[in-house]
Design a protein around this motif. Sequence first.
Motif, PDB file in Angstrom:
ATOM      1  N   GLN A   1       0.822  -1.195   0.000  1.00 36.76           N
ATOM      2  CA  GLN A   1       0.000   0.000   0.000  1.00 36.76           C
ATOM      3  C   GLN A   1       0.865   1.258   0.000  1.00 36.76           C
ATOM      4  O   GLN A   1       2.016   1.232   0.424  1.00 36.76           O
ATOM      5  CB  GLN A   1      -0.927   0.014   1.217  1.00 36.76           C
ATOM      6  CG  GLN A   1      -0.223   0.216   2.550  1.00 36.76           C
ATOM      7  CD  GLN A   1       0.344  -1.063   3.150  1.00 36.76           C
ATOM      8  OE1 GLN A   1       0.356  -2.107   2.505  1.00 36.76           O
ATOM      9  NE2 GLN A   1       0.810  -0.983   4.380  1.00 36.76           N
TER      10      GLN A   1
ATOM     11  N   ILE B   1       0.361   4.733   1.761  1.00 38.36           N
ATOM     12  CA  ILE B   1      -0.438   5.491   2.723  1.00 38.36           C
ATOM     13  C   ILE B   1       0.288   6.797   3.029  1.00 38.36           C
ATOM     14  O   ILE B   1       1.460   6.781   3.430  1.00 38.36           O
ATOM     15  CB  ILE B   1      -0.668   4.692   4.017  1.00 38.36           C
ATOM     16  CG1 ILE B   1      -1.396   3.376   3.714  1.00 38.36           C
ATOM     17  CG2 ILE B   1      -1.450   5.523   5.028  1.00 38.36           C
ATOM     18  CD1 ILE B   1      -2.795   3.548   3.157  1.00 38.36           C
ATOM     19  N   GLU B   2      -0.407   7.901   2.832  1.00 41.44           N
ATOM     20  CA  GLU B   2       0.178   9.227   3.020  1.00 41.44           C
ATOM     21  C   GLU B   2      -0.519   9.959   4.165  1.00 41.44           C
ATOM     22  O   GLU B   2      -1.523   9.487   4.703  1.00 41.44           O
ATOM     23  CB  GLU B   2       0.094   9.998   1.706  1.00 41.44           C
ATOM     24  CG  GLU B   2       0.879   9.301   0.600  1.00 41.44           C
ATOM     25  CD  GLU B   2       0.619   9.838  -0.790  1.00 41.44           C
ATOM     26  OE1 GLU B   2       1.530   9.759  -1.638  1.00 41.44           O
ATOM     27  OE2 GLU B   2      -0.507  10.317  -1.047  1.00 41.44           O
TER      28      GLU B   2
ATOM     29  N   ASP C   1      -4.241  10.411   4.110  1.00 41.23           N
ATOM     30  CA  ASP C   1      -4.976   9.173   4.372  1.00 41.23           C
ATOM     31  C   ASP C   1      -5.129   8.961   5.877  1.00 41.23           C
ATOM     32  O   ASP C   1      -6.217   8.606   6.366  1.00 41.23           O
ATOM     33  CB  ASP C   1      -4.239   7.972   3.774  1.00 41.23           C
ATOM     34  CG  ASP C   1      -4.091   8.059   2.271  1.00 41.23           C
ATOM     35  OD1 ASP C   1      -5.095   8.334   1.593  1.00 41.23           O
ATOM     36  OD2 ASP C   1      -2.980   7.828   1.774  1.00 41.23           O
ATOM     37  N   VAL C   2      -4.048   9.172   6.601  1.00 44.25           N
ATOM     38  CA  VAL C   2      -4.087   9.026   8.058  1.00 44.25           C
ATOM     39  C   VAL C   2      -5.067  10.029   8.661  1.00 44.25           C
ATOM     40  O   VAL C   2      -5.849   9.698   9.560  1.00 44.25           O
ATOM     41  CB  VAL C   2      -2.674   9.208   8.647  1.00 44.25           C
ATOM     42  CG1 VAL C   2      -2.716   9.178  10.175  1.00 44.25           C
ATOM     43  CG2 VAL C   2      -1.722   8.132   8.113  1.00 44.25           C
TER      44      VAL C   2
ATOM     45  N   PRO D   1      -4.648  -4.344   0.910  1.00 45.49           N
ATOM     46  CA  PRO D   1      -3.505  -3.431   0.829  1.00 45.49           C
ATOM     47  C   PRO D   1      -2.631  -3.534  -0.422  1.00 45.49           C
ATOM     48  O   PRO D   1      -2.038  -2.531  -0.831  1.00 45.49           O
ATOM     49  CB  PRO D   1      -2.711  -3.778   2.090  1.00 45.49           C
ATOM     50  CG  PRO D   1      -3.750  -4.190   3.066  1.00 45.49           C
ATOM     51  CD  PRO D   1      -4.782  -4.928   2.266  1.00 45.49           C
TER      52      PRO D   1
ATOM     53  N   THR E   1      -8.205  -0.075   1.540  1.00 41.32           N
ATOM     54  CA  THR E   1      -9.031   0.326   2.683  1.00 41.32           C
ATOM     55  C   THR E   1      -8.682  -0.516   3.909  1.00 41.32           C
ATOM     56  O   THR E   1      -9.397  -0.498   4.894  1.00 41.32           O
ATOM     57  CB  THR E   1     -10.538   0.167   2.386  1.00 41.32           C
ATOM     58  OG1 THR E   1     -10.834  -1.206   2.134  1.00 41.32           O
ATOM     59  CG2 THR E   1     -10.966   1.009   1.198  1.00 41.32           C
TER      60      THR E   1
ATOM     61  N   LEU F   1     -10.742   5.918   4.548  1.00 44.11           N
ATOM     62  CA  LEU F   1      -9.464   5.650   3.886  1.00 44.11           C
ATOM     63  C   LEU F   1      -9.677   5.429   2.397  1.00 44.11           C
ATOM     64  O   LEU F   1      -8.905   5.918   1.561  1.00 44.11           O
ATOM     65  CB  LEU F   1      -8.793   4.430   4.523  1.00 44.11           C
ATOM     66  CG  LEU F   1      -7.473   3.980   3.905  1.00 44.11           C
ATOM     67  CD1 LEU F   1      -6.447   5.107   3.887  1.00 44.11           C
ATOM     68  CD2 LEU F   1      -6.922   2.762   4.656  1.00 44.11           C
TER      69      LEU F   1
ATOM     70  N   GLN G   1      -7.958   7.419  -0.700  1.00 46.11           N
ATOM     71  CA  GLN G   1      -7.161   6.683  -1.683  1.00 46.11           C
ATOM     72  C   GLN G   1      -7.727   6.825  -3.094  1.00 46.11           C
ATOM     73  O   GLN G   1      -6.978   6.969  -4.068  1.00 46.11           O
ATOM     74  CB  GLN G   1      -7.127   5.205  -1.291  1.00 46.11           C
ATOM     75  CG  GLN G   1      -6.293   4.913  -0.053  1.00 46.11           C
ATOM     76  CD  GLN G   1      -4.886   4.514  -0.397  1.00 46.11           C
ATOM     77  OE1 GLN G   1      -4.648   3.476  -1.010  1.00 46.11           O
ATOM     78  NE2 GLN G   1      -3.927   5.338   0.012  1.00 46.11           N
TER      79      GLN G   1
END
Length: 387
Positions: A12, A14-15, A18-19, A193, A199, A253, A257
């Motif tokens: 994945q 994840i940036e 996203d968090v 992922p 998600t 999420l 994304q």
Amino acid sequence: MSARPFLPYGRQTIEDDDVQAVADALRGDFLTTGPTVAAFEAAVAQKVGAAHAVAASNGTATLHLAMMALGVGEGNVCIVPSVTFLATANCARYVGAEVVFADVDPDSGLMTPDTLAEALKRAEGRRVKAVLPVHLRGDVVDLPGLKALADEAGAVLVDDAPHALGSTAVFGNQASTVGDCRWSAMASFSFHPVKTIATGEGGMLTTNDGALAGRLRALRSHGMSRPAGADPWIYEMAEPGFNYRLPDINCALGLSQLAKLDRFAERRRTLAARYKALLPPLAPVVRLASSPGHSKPVLHLLTVLIDFATAGVTRAEVVARLAEQGIGSQVHYIPVHNQPYYRQRYGALDLPGAQAWYDRCLTLPLFPGMADADVDRVVEALKAALD
């Protein structure tokens, strides 16, 4: 062991935003069955060009829901390609239907009209209720050709598209996006992922049939529905369903994304093009899996076909040597008809295309967080592993 970071075959991206999206959902009023679910569904439907989208807890759940919504059950047959993940076949067994495995093109791993036609013959006059082609790696199957055969057999086409979010195709002069359901009743996506967007766990069904979408929504939540005009606490269950809901946390999420899908897709295409440019010196021992001319994929998997016998090395040795250099790899997939459960149920099957694919396939790293130099590193490591 290489001191450089390990490159898995997929992961994945994840940036920070996203968090933040997940944190905002956690601070909101709804952790599940809230408005973020509907927002994510609407965004996916708009992105792929379908009228409706129905979220579920994972990609396997979406396939199970699809079979239930279509009324597939005992006495029915579903046709699936043998080169796929277990869930494509298992969803038929969940509802009591039998599976007929279709062979695949040995160089693309895809079900084709010819392999579907052969599988229909082996169905031996039984009631074929559904055909589930898989857009393996992100490459798009010949949907119009498969639909014509499914229609002739009185079967419904359901795209199994967990690898293909963002993929498009051109059939004749008709452009199509995977999930628009122009050629199928439903399309199933996964947001695991390693997929194109993540998600955590999650899945989505798209359809253009409003009644089918309503049935899917009821079945994912215990089979419950609320009668129009009834008191707000009233619910009815016309048939048992399952708890296959996707929480708002996951959907938050997913929304974040999905906004990056075009960027992720472009990066995957750039990396795939770099592999394509760097791999020819390893031919004919190594070559990329073939892609149909109509397919414009966003590749989820970068799969090469290796003539291990000519190279004088086993696949296990190559996998181990790559791992020693910090390179992850995987096999997609062991033909499902060879799994013990299905061998016991249906006996040994001769599907030469699936076997030829399995004998040669190896998946190499491909994910948006890779640098161009990572592709160079993978190709050099593969060359060394093949000696």
